[in-house]
Write a protein that holds these residues in place. Structure first.
Motif, mmCIF file in Angstrom:
data_model
loop_
_atom_site.group_PDB
_atom_site.id
_atom_site.type_symbol
_atom_site.label_atom_id
_atom_site.label_comp_id
_atom_site.label_asym_id
_atom_site.label_seq_id
_atom_site.Cartn_x
_atom_site.Cartn_y
_atom_site.Cartn_z
ATOM 1 N N ASN A 149 1.290 43.194 63.515
ATOM 2 C CA ASN A 149 2.735 43.240 63.893
ATOM 3 C C ASN A 149 3.598 42.757 63.423
ATOM 4 O OD1 ASN A 149 1.853 45.142 66.354
ATOM 5 N ND2 ASN A 149 0.736 43.612 67.054
ATOM 6 N N ILE A 150 4.592 42.723 62.805
ATOM 7 C CA ILE A 150 5.963 41.771 62.219
ATOM 8 C C ILE A 150 6.551 40.980 63.396
ATOM 9 C CG2 ILE A 150 8.334 41.656 61.663
ATOM 10 C CD1 ILE A 150 6.113 42.703 59.346
ATOM 11 N N ILE A 151 6.688 39.694 63.230
ATOM 12 C CA ILE A 151 6.708 38.642 63.926
ATOM 13 C C ILE A 151 7.951 37.428 63.280
ATOM 14 C CG2 ILE A 151 4.729 39.053 65.709
ATOM 15 C CD1 ILE A 151 3.881 35.976 63.871
ATOM 16 N N ARG A 152 8.233 36.752 63.875
ATOM 17 C CA ARG A 152 9.053 35.310 63.254
ATOM 18 C C ARG A 152 8.675 34.354 63.179
ATOM 19 N NH1 ARG A 152 13.633 37.249 60.866
ATOM 20 N NH2 ARG A 152 15.068 35.229 60.542
ATOM 21 N N ALA A 153 7.826 33.398 62.149
ATOM 22 C CA ALA A 153 6.940 32.645 62.514
ATOM 23 C C ALA A 153 8.024 31.487 61.451
ATOM 24 C CB ALA A 153 5.352 32.682 61.594
ATOM 25 N N ASP A 154 7.939 29.695 62.091
ATOM 26 C CA ASP A 154 8.478 28.658 61.524
ATOM 27 C C ASP A 154 8.010 27.970 60.112
ATOM 28 O OD1 ASP A 154 10.580 29.808 62.893
ATOM 29 O OD2 ASP A 154 10.474 28.318 64.432
ATOM 30 N N TYR A 155 7.869 27.147 59.557
ATOM 31 C CA TYR A 155 6.894 26.756 59.233
ATOM 32 C C TYR A 155 8.549 25.273 58.804
ATOM 33 C CZ TYR A 155 8.478 28.635 54.399
ATOM 34 O OH TYR A 155 8.793 29.174 53.147
ATOM 35 N N GLY A 156 7.618 24.477 58.219
ATOM 36 C CA GLY A 156 8.988 23.468 57.382
ATOM 37 C C GLY A 156 9.492 22.982 56.077
ATOM 38 N N CYS A 196 11.371 1.533 66.802
ATOM 39 C CA CYS A 196 11.128 2.487 66.460
ATOM 40 C C CYS A 196 10.382 3.596 66.483
ATOM 41 C CB CYS A 196 11.004 2.010 64.343
ATOM 42 S SG CYS A 196 11.911 0.638 64.620
ATOM 43 N N GLY A 197 10.163 5.172 66.409
ATOM 44 C CA GLY A 197 9.434 5.689 67.157
ATOM 45 C C GLY A 197 9.657 6.820 65.941
ATOM 46 N N ILE A 198 8.029 7.775 66.243
ATOM 47 C CA ILE A 198 8.361 8.683 64.822
ATOM 48 C C ILE A 198 7.018 10.284 65.662
ATOM 49 C CG2 ILE A 198 5.963 7.462 63.973
ATOM 50 C CD1 ILE A 198 7.072 8.679 60.918
ATOM 51 N N PRO A 199 7.575 11.182 65.399
ATOM 52 C CA PRO A 199 6.088 11.928 66.086
ATOM 53 C C PRO A 199 5.706 11.562 65.008
ATOM 54 C CG PRO A 199 8.617 12.602 65.817
ATOM 55 C CD PRO A 199 8.949 11.956 65.281
ATOM 56 N N VAL A 200 3.829 12.510 65.818
ATOM 57 C CA VAL A 200 3.138 12.398 64.934
ATOM 58 C C VAL A 200 1.914 13.364 65.119
ATOM 59 C CG1 VAL A 200 1.085 10.535 64.132
ATOM 60 C CG2 VAL A 200 2.844 10.274 64.994
ATOM 61 N N ALA A 201 1.077 13.741 64.858
ATOM 62 C CA ALA A 201 0.208 15.470 65.211
ATOM 63 C C ALA A 201 -0.953 15.418 64.415
ATOM 64 C CB ALA A 201 1.006 16.397 64.877
ATOM 65 N N ASP A 202 -1.976 15.429 64.276
ATOM 66 C CA ASP A 202 -3.189 15.517 64.247
ATOM 67 C C ASP A 202 -3.683 16.856 62.827
ATOM 68 O OD1 ASP A 202 -4.269 17.349 65.670
ATOM 69 O OD2 ASP A 202 -5.647 15.876 67.110
ATOM 70 N N THR A 220 -0.369 10.323 55.440
ATOM 71 C CA THR A 220 0.803 10.515 54.284
ATOM 72 C C THR A 220 1.674 11.538 53.697
ATOM 73 O OG1 THR A 220 -1.468 10.454 53.716
ATOM 74 C CG2 THR A 220 0.298 10.720 51.785
ATOM 75 N N LEU A 221 1.906 11.920 54.852
ATOM 76 C CA LEU A 221 3.090 13.188 54.498
ATOM 77 C C LEU A 221 4.450 12.122 55.269
ATOM 78 C CD1 LEU A 221 2.303 16.633 55.191
ATOM 79 C CD2 LEU A 221 3.309 15.598 52.790
ATOM 80 N N ILE A 222 4.066 11.314 56.175
ATOM 81 C CA ILE A 222 5.422 10.666 56.392
ATOM 82 C C ILE A 222 5.487 9.154 56.359
ATOM 83 C CG2 ILE A 222 5.501 12.322 58.703
ATOM 84 C CD1 ILE A 222 3.884 10.034 60.220
ATOM 85 N N GLY A 223 4.749 9.082 55.334
ATOM 86 C CA GLY A 223 5.065 7.719 55.306
ATOM 87 C C GLY A 223 4.100 6.780 56.387
ATOM 88 N N PHE A 224 3.907 6.478 56.794
ATOM 89 C CA PHE A 224 3.433 5.505 57.724
ATOM 90 C C PHE A 224 3.627 5.025 57.446
ATOM 91 C CE2 PHE A 224 0.437 4.276 61.289
ATOM 92 C CZ PHE A 224 1.352 3.905 62.402
ATOM 93 N N VAL A 278 5.821 16.214 60.932
ATOM 94 C CA VAL A 278 6.410 16.138 60.123
ATOM 95 C C VAL A 278 7.950 16.219 59.264
ATOM 96 C CG1 VAL A 278 6.231 16.507 57.504
ATOM 97 C CG2 VAL A 278 4.406 16.629 58.825
ATOM 98 N N VAL A 279 8.471 17.448 59.656
ATOM 99 C CA VAL A 279 9.518 18.151 59.558
ATOM 100 C C VAL A 279 11.056 16.378 60.194
ATOM 101 C CG1 VAL A 279 11.803 19.479 60.161
ATOM 102 C CG2 VAL A 279 9.794 20.417 59.245
ATOM 103 N N SER A 280 10.532 16.372 61.567
ATOM 104 C CA SER A 280 11.872 15.273 62.125
ATOM 105 C C SER A 280 10.778 13.937 61.395
ATOM 106 C CB SER A 280 10.660 15.362 63.908
ATOM 107 O OG SER A 280 11.264 14.465 63.967
ATOM 108 N N ALA A 281 9.905 13.713 61.184
ATOM 109 C CA ALA A 281 10.246 11.954 60.178
ATOM 110 C C ALA A 281 10.940 12.233 58.752
ATOM 111 C CB ALA A 281 8.204 11.965 60.746
ATOM 112 N N THR A 282 10.008 13.132 58.253
ATOM 113 C CA THR A 282 10.659 13.529 56.954
ATOM 114 C C THR A 282 12.407 13.538 56.681
ATOM 115 O OG1 THR A 282 9.966 15.541 56.634
ATOM 116 C CG2 THR A 282 8.613 13.202 55.411
ATOM 117 N N GLY A 283 13.108 14.169 58.238
ATOM 118 C CA GLY A 283 14.354 14.813 57.930
ATOM 119 C C GLY A 283 13.990 16.052 57.707
#
Length: 378
Positions: free
Chosen positions: A71-78, A37-43, A273-277, A52-57
Motif C-alpha cells: 500500500n502507498i504510504i508516506r515515509a520519512d528519512y534524514g 550540553c545535550g545530544i539525542p542518541v539512539a542505537d 560516529t555520525l553525530i561526532g560524539f 542523527v538529524v537533530s545532532a547534525t543539523g
C-alpha cells in the motif's frame, strides 16, 4: 561544571530530547551557572533518524513508498552533511505498519525500503546508513533489491515480485539492471544481531514467529530461504550462513551485503560516529546517559554501553539514570558507567510510572545532581 547529556528515549514515555530538557533544568537548580550540553542518541532502532538529524543539523524528508503489504504510504528519512542519508527500514517495512490480523511474512516485502534508498539517490546522496531493526518481513531483502533494479527469476524465466512466499521459486538472480549509482555509494548497515541467513539461529526460525508466522509457515519460509541462500552461493560464491547479520530483518542484511556492498556495523557505534560524539566529549566533566530499562541486554549494542565506553576512553566519568533496573543491570558497570540510578522512588505500577515519567525523571535528576555536588564539594 560542564555536563553532557546523552540518553536514549524511554519508549512510550520520554523522548531523548525530553531527557535533555529535564536534566538541564535539574542541573541548573543544583549547579547554578553550570554548562549543559545535550545530544539525542539512539542505537539504530526507533528514533535513530531523528537523533542523527537533530545532532547534525540535518533535515527530515518524506517520500511516497510502498508499505510491507504494497500500500502507498508516506515515509520519512534524514539528510545531513550534504550528501548523506540516514534511513530506518521500519519506516517503510516495519511491523507496526501491518495490522495484527494481516501479519504473515509470506505476504510482506521490503520493496518500500528499496524505494527510500532510491529517493536518497535521487537527492544526490552517496553515503547512506540504513538501520534495519523492526521489520515485518522475511523476504530475504528481495523486495528491496527489486526496487533497486535486481531481477529475481523463476525456473521458467518469470520475474518474481519480492515477497517472502517467493523465495523458494528463485532460480536465477539478474543484477544487470541494478541502479548504477549504487556503485559510487558507501552503504552502512546498522545491525547488532549476528544471526546467519538460515538454520536454527537464522532469520526465519529466530524472528518470523513474532511477525505472524505459524509453525507451518516457518517451515515453508525456511525452505525458501535455504533455496535463496543456495542460489546466492552458486552465483556469487558467498555463503550467507557464514555472514554475521545476514539474517537480520528477515534476511535484508544478506541482500544489502551481497548486492550493494553494505558493511555491517553496530548501530550505536554508527550513530556515535555520525553525530561526532567523541568531539562533543571535550572539556566535559560528567556524562549522564540512560534508557527505559537497564538489564543484561543493555551491554548488547545499546546506548548506555556505547556512551559509557566512549566516555571511559576519554577519561570522563559517566552515570546512568534509567526508568527501571532489571536482572543483570550491574553488568553495565564494565562499560564505563560508574553509577546507576532509577527514577522510580517508591512502589508503583508501570502505568503510573509511564504516565508520570516527566516528574519522576526530574525528581530523580535533582537527587542525582545533589549527590554529584556532594562529591564535588568533598
Amino acid at each position: 561544571m560542564k555536563f553532557l547529556f546523552a540518553s536514549d528515549s524511554f519508549k512510550g514515555s520520554l523522548t531523548s530530547e525530553q531527557t535533555i530538557e529535564l536534566l538541564t533544568k535539574a542541573a541548573r537548580e543544583v549547579f547554578p551557572g553550570c554548562e549543559c550540553c545535550g545530544i539525542p542518541v539512539a542505537d539504530g532502532g526507533e528514533g535513530t533518524v531523528n537523533a542523527v538529524v537533530s545532532a547534525t543539523g540535518g533535515k527530515n524528508v518524506t517520500a511516497d513508498v510502498h508499505d510491507p503489504l504494497m500500500n502507498i504510504i508516506r515515509a520519512d528519512y534524514g539528510l545531513f552533511d550534504g550528501n548523506k542519508a540516514i534511513i530506518e527500514m521500519s519506516a517503510a517495512s516495519g511491523l507496526p505498519l501491518v495490522p495484527e490480523s494481516l501479519r504473515n511474512p509470506m505476504n510482506t516485502t521490503t520493496f518500500g525500503t528499496g524505494e527510500l534508498i532510491l529517493n536518497a539517490l535521487d537527492r544526490g546522496c552517496r553515503d547512506i546508513s540504513i538501520a534495519i531493526g523492526g521489520s515485518a518481513t522475511n523476504d530475504g531483502g528481495i523486495g528491496c533489491m527489486s526496487a533497486l533494479g535486481v531481477r529475481f527469476l523463476s525456473a521458467d524465466g518469470s520475474e518474481l515480485s519480492g515477497f517472502g512466499r517467493e523465495l523458494a521459486d528463485i532460480a536465477v538472480i539478474d543484477t544487470s539492471g541494478l541502479d548504477p549509482r549504487l556503485r559510487d555509494c558507501r552503504i552502512t548497515v546498522m545491525c547488532d544481531v549476528k544471526n546467519p541467513l538460515c538454520g536454527r539461529n537464522g532469520a526465519t526460525h529466530t524472528f518470523a514467529r513474532q511477525k505472524g508466522a505459524t509453525t507451518e509457515i516457518i517451515d515453508i519460509l525456511e525452505n525458501g530461504m535455504c533455496n535463496y541462500r543456495d542460489v546466492i552461493s552458486s552465483q556469487y560464491g558467498i555463503d550467507c550462513d557464514k555472514t554475521e547479520g545476514a539474517g537480520a530483518a528477515g534476511g535484508l542484511g544478506a541482500a544489502l551485503n551481497v548486492f550493494i556492498g553494505g558493511k555491517m556495523q553496530s548501530g550505536i557505534e554508527t550513530v556515535l560516529t555520525l553525530i561526532g560524539f567523541d568531539d562533543r566529549l571535550k572539556n566535559v566533566d560528567l556524562v549522564i546517559t540512560g534508557e527505559g530499562c537497564t538489564d543484561s541486554q543493555s551491554i548488547c549494542g545499546k546506548v548506555m554501553a556505547g556512551v559509557g565506553t566512549h566516555a571511559k576512553k576519554m577519561g570522563i566519568p559517566c552515570v546512568g539514570l534509567s526508568g527501571s533496573l532489571g536482572d543483570g543491570a550491574e553488568m553495565i558497570f564494565d562499560y564505563g558507567i560508574s553509577s546507576l540510578q532509577c527514577i522510580v522512588d517508591r512502589p508503583m505500577t508501570l502505568t503510573y510510572a509511564m504516565e508520570n515519567a516527566r516528574q519522576l525523571y526530574y525528581s530523580a535528576a535533582v537527587r542525582l545532581f545533589r549527590m554529584v555536588k556532594l562529591g564535588v564539594n568533598k
